[in-house]
Design a protein around this motif. Sequence first.
Motif, PDB file in Angstrom:
ATOM      1  N   TRP A   1       0.856  -1.193   0.000  1.00 45.55           N
ATOM      2  CA  TRP A   1       0.000   0.000   0.000  1.00 45.55           C
ATOM      3  C   TRP A   1       0.891   1.241   0.000  1.00 45.55           C
ATOM      4  O   TRP A   1       1.581   1.512   0.975  1.00 45.55           O
ATOM      5  N   PRO A   2       0.893   2.031  -1.090  1.00 47.56           N
ATOM      6  CA  PRO A   2       1.812   3.164  -1.223  1.00 47.56           C
ATOM      7  C   PRO A   2       1.599   4.255  -0.171  1.00 47.56           C
ATOM      8  O   PRO A   2       0.490   4.453   0.327  1.00 47.56           O
ATOM      9  N   SER A   3       2.665   4.966   0.133  1.00 45.27           N
ATOM     10  CA  SER A   3       2.621   6.009   1.153  1.00 45.27           C
ATOM     11  C   SER A   3       1.668   7.142   0.779  1.00 45.27           C
ATOM     12  O   SER A   3       1.106   7.800   1.665  1.00 45.27           O
ATOM     13  N   LYS A   4       1.454   7.384  -0.520  1.00 33.85           N
ATOM     14  CA  LYS A   4       0.557   8.459  -0.943  1.00 33.85           C
ATOM     15  C   LYS A   4      -0.856   8.277  -0.406  1.00 33.85           C
ATOM     16  O   LYS A   4      -1.578   9.256  -0.212  1.00 33.85           O
ATOM     17  N   ARG A   5      -1.241   7.033  -0.185  1.00 35.58           N
ATOM     18  CA  ARG A   5      -2.613   6.760   0.257  1.00 35.58           C
ATOM     19  C   ARG A   5      -2.647   6.088   1.633  1.00 35.58           C
ATOM     20  O   ARG A   5      -3.602   5.390   1.977  1.00 35.58           O
ATOM     21  N   VAL A   6      -1.601   6.300   2.426  1.00 39.29           N
ATOM     22  CA  VAL A   6      -1.510   5.613   3.719  1.00 39.29           C
ATOM     23  C   VAL A   6      -2.549   6.124   4.723  1.00 39.29           C
ATOM     24  O   VAL A   6      -2.933   5.404   5.649  1.00 39.29           O
ATOM     25  N   PHE A   7      -3.048   7.332   4.531  1.00 42.16           N
ATOM     26  CA  PHE A   7      -4.114   7.842   5.408  1.00 42.16           C
ATOM     27  C   PHE A   7      -5.336   6.939   5.301  1.00 42.16           C
ATOM     28  O   PHE A   7      -5.977   6.608   6.310  1.00 42.16           O
ATOM     29  N   ALA A   8      -5.662   6.533   4.087  1.00 38.13           N
ATOM     30  CA  ALA A   8      -6.793   5.623   3.882  1.00 38.13           C
ATOM     31  C   ALA A   8      -6.514   4.273   4.525  1.00 38.13           C
ATOM     32  O   ALA A   8      -7.392   3.678   5.167  1.00 38.13           O
ATOM     33  N   TRP A   9      -5.300   3.776   4.364  1.00 37.42           N
ATOM     34  CA  TRP A   9      -4.893   2.502   4.969  1.00 37.42           C
ATOM     35  C   TRP A   9      -5.116   2.513   6.477  1.00 37.42           C
ATOM     36  O   TRP A   9      -5.751   1.621   7.038  1.00 37.42           O
ATOM     37  N   ASP A  10      -4.614   3.544   7.141  1.00 34.72           N
ATOM     38  CA  ASP A  10      -4.742   3.644   8.598  1.00 34.72           C
ATOM     39  C   ASP A  10      -6.201   3.627   9.032  1.00 34.72           C
ATOM     40  O   ASP A  10      -6.588   2.911   9.960  1.00 34.72           O
ATOM     41  N   ASN A  11      -7.008   4.419   8.372  1.00 35.79           N
ATOM     42  CA  ASN A  11      -8.386   4.583   8.805  1.00 35.79           C
ATOM     43  C   ASN A  11      -9.285   3.414   8.417  1.00 35.79           C
ATOM     44  O   ASN A  11     -10.195   3.044   9.175  1.00 35.79           O
ATOM     45  N   LEU A  12      -9.039   2.813   7.266  1.00 40.67           N
ATOM     46  CA  LEU A  12      -9.853   1.681   6.849  1.00 40.67           C
ATOM     47  C   LEU A  12      -9.565   0.443   7.690  1.00 40.67           C
ATOM     48  O   LEU A  12     -10.481  -0.339   7.991  1.00 40.67           O
ATOM     49  N   LEU A  13      -8.318   0.238   8.083  1.00 44.59           N
ATOM     50  CA  LEU A  13      -8.001  -0.882   8.969  1.00 44.59           C
ATOM     51  C   LEU A  13      -8.767  -0.746  10.290  1.00 44.59           C
ATOM     52  O   LEU A  13      -9.347  -1.719  10.791  1.00 44.59           O
ATOM     53  N   ARG A  14      -8.755   0.452  10.843  1.00 40.69           N
ATOM     54  CA  ARG A  14      -9.479   0.676  12.101  1.00 40.69           C
ATOM     55  C   ARG A  14     -10.984   0.457  11.894  1.00 40.69           C
ATOM     56  O   ARG A  14     -11.655  -0.174  12.737  1.00 40.69           O
ATOM     57  N   ALA A  15     -11.509   0.946  10.783  1.00 40.27           N
ATOM     58  CA  ALA A  15     -12.942   0.783  10.510  1.00 40.27           C
ATOM     59  C   ALA A  15     -13.318  -0.684  10.370  1.00 40.27           C
ATOM     60  O   ALA A  15     -14.360  -1.113  10.893  1.00 40.27           O
TER      61      ALA A  15
ATOM     62  N   GLU B   1       6.597   4.611  -3.597  1.00 39.37           N
ATOM     63  CA  GLU B   1       7.206   4.539  -2.279  1.00 39.37           C
ATOM     64  C   GLU B   1       6.203   3.993  -1.263  1.00 39.37           C
ATOM     65  O   GLU B   1       5.004   4.256  -1.355  1.00 39.37           O
ATOM     66  N   TYR B   2       6.740   3.261  -0.284  1.00 40.56           N
ATOM     67  CA  TYR B   2       5.911   2.626   0.744  1.00 40.56           C
ATOM     68  C   TYR B   2       6.481   2.968   2.117  1.00 40.56           C
ATOM     69  O   TYR B   2       7.696   2.868   2.320  1.00 40.56           O
ATOM     70  N   ASN B   3       5.603   3.366   3.020  1.00 44.60           N
ATOM     71  CA  ASN B   3       6.082   3.746   4.355  1.00 44.60           C
ATOM     72  C   ASN B   3       5.450   2.898   5.453  1.00 44.60           C
ATOM     73  O   ASN B   3       5.311   3.329   6.595  1.00 44.60           O
ATOM     74  N   GLY B   4       5.060   1.695   5.114  1.00 44.00           N
ATOM     75  CA  GLY B   4       4.668   0.732   6.127  1.00 44.00           C
ATOM     76  C   GLY B   4       3.329   0.997   6.784  1.00 44.00           C
ATOM     77  O   GLY B   4       2.282   0.772   6.208  1.00 44.00           O
ATOM     78  N   HIS B   5       3.392   1.459   8.035  1.00 48.73           N
ATOM     79  CA  HIS B   5       2.195   1.630   8.865  1.00 48.73           C
ATOM     80  C   HIS B   5       1.508   0.288   9.131  1.00 48.73           C
ATOM     81  O   HIS B   5       0.285   0.230   9.293  1.00 48.73           O
ATOM     82  N   THR B   6       2.296  -0.775   9.141  1.00 55.26           N
ATOM     83  CA  THR B   6       1.781  -2.066   9.585  1.00 55.26           C
ATOM     84  C   THR B   6       1.214  -1.890  10.991  1.00 55.26           C
ATOM     85  O   THR B   6       1.828  -1.255  11.843  1.00 55.26           O
TER      86      THR B   6
END
Length: 259
Positions: A168-182, A205-210
Motif C-alpha cells: 500500500w503506497p505512502s501516498k494513500r496511507v491515510f486511507a490505509w490507517d483509517n480503513l483498517l481501524r474501521a 514509495e511505501y512507508n509501512g504503517h503495519t
Amino acid sequence: MAQKLNTALLQVNLKWEDAQENRSLFSKEIKALSEDIDLIILPEMFTTGFSMNASELAEETDGLSLQWMREMAKLKDAAVTGSVIITENGKYYNRLFFVFPNGSYKTYDKRHAFSFAKEDETFTEGKERLIVTYKGWKICPLICYDLRFPVFSRNTEDYDLLIYVANWPSKRVFAWDNLLRARAIENMSYCIGVNRTGKDGDGYEYNGHTAAYDALGQNITELNLEKPFVKEIVLEKAHISETRGKFKFLQDRDDFILK
C-alpha cells in the motif's frame, strides 16, 4: 483451543522482482522470532513486490515460494501467510497461502484487482472468501485493495481475526490507517494490516504503517512505524468474547447475498 495467539508482523523493504533475495531476507527474520510464535504474517507479493510482470515472475502453485513457506512453518511450528504471483491453467493469480505447521495449506485469490495499476488486466480475480480455522481461531485473510470493500469482509462467520497483506503506497496511507481501524470496529474482530517499506521498480514509495487493531478499534502496535521492523503481538480470545458479550452489535448486522 488457544486462548492467546502470538503473532509476528514482518514489515520489510522488499527487493524488486527478486524472489530468492526476499526469501533469504524473510528467512533471517523468521529464524530470529520467539520460539512460542503461532502465526507469521508477510506482505502481499512478498517475493517480488507489486509487479505486473507475471509472465516472468509467476510460479506454479507448488513452486519454490510455497516450499519455502512450508519449511518456515515447520521450522517455527507456526502458520505462515502471505501472497505470491501464481500461474495456473494459463492464468495468473495474486494468491495468498495460509500454510499450517504440518505443511498443509489453504489458498485465497485476491478478489479485488487494483484497476488503478491495471492489475485487472494481468491477474484473474478470485471468487470465494477464505475462512481458516487455526488453533480454535477463525481467521479471514484478504489482500491489499480488498480493504476498500467492506461488504466482502463483512463478518458473517463470526471470525476472530481479519488480516490484510499489502503493498500500500505512502501516498494513500491515510486511507490505509483509517480503513483498517474501521474494519476492526464494524466486524468486532482483531484486524491486522501488514505492509512493506521502500521503493518499488515502478517508482512507488511505501512507508509501512503495519498495525494491529483490537475489536474496539484500538491500535495495539506502535503508531506509524515507517521503517522495516518485526513486531510480535499477542491476540487474546477473551478480548473478543468480552467485547461481543458486552456490545452485541453483530447481532444487528444485515443479511445479504454477495454476487
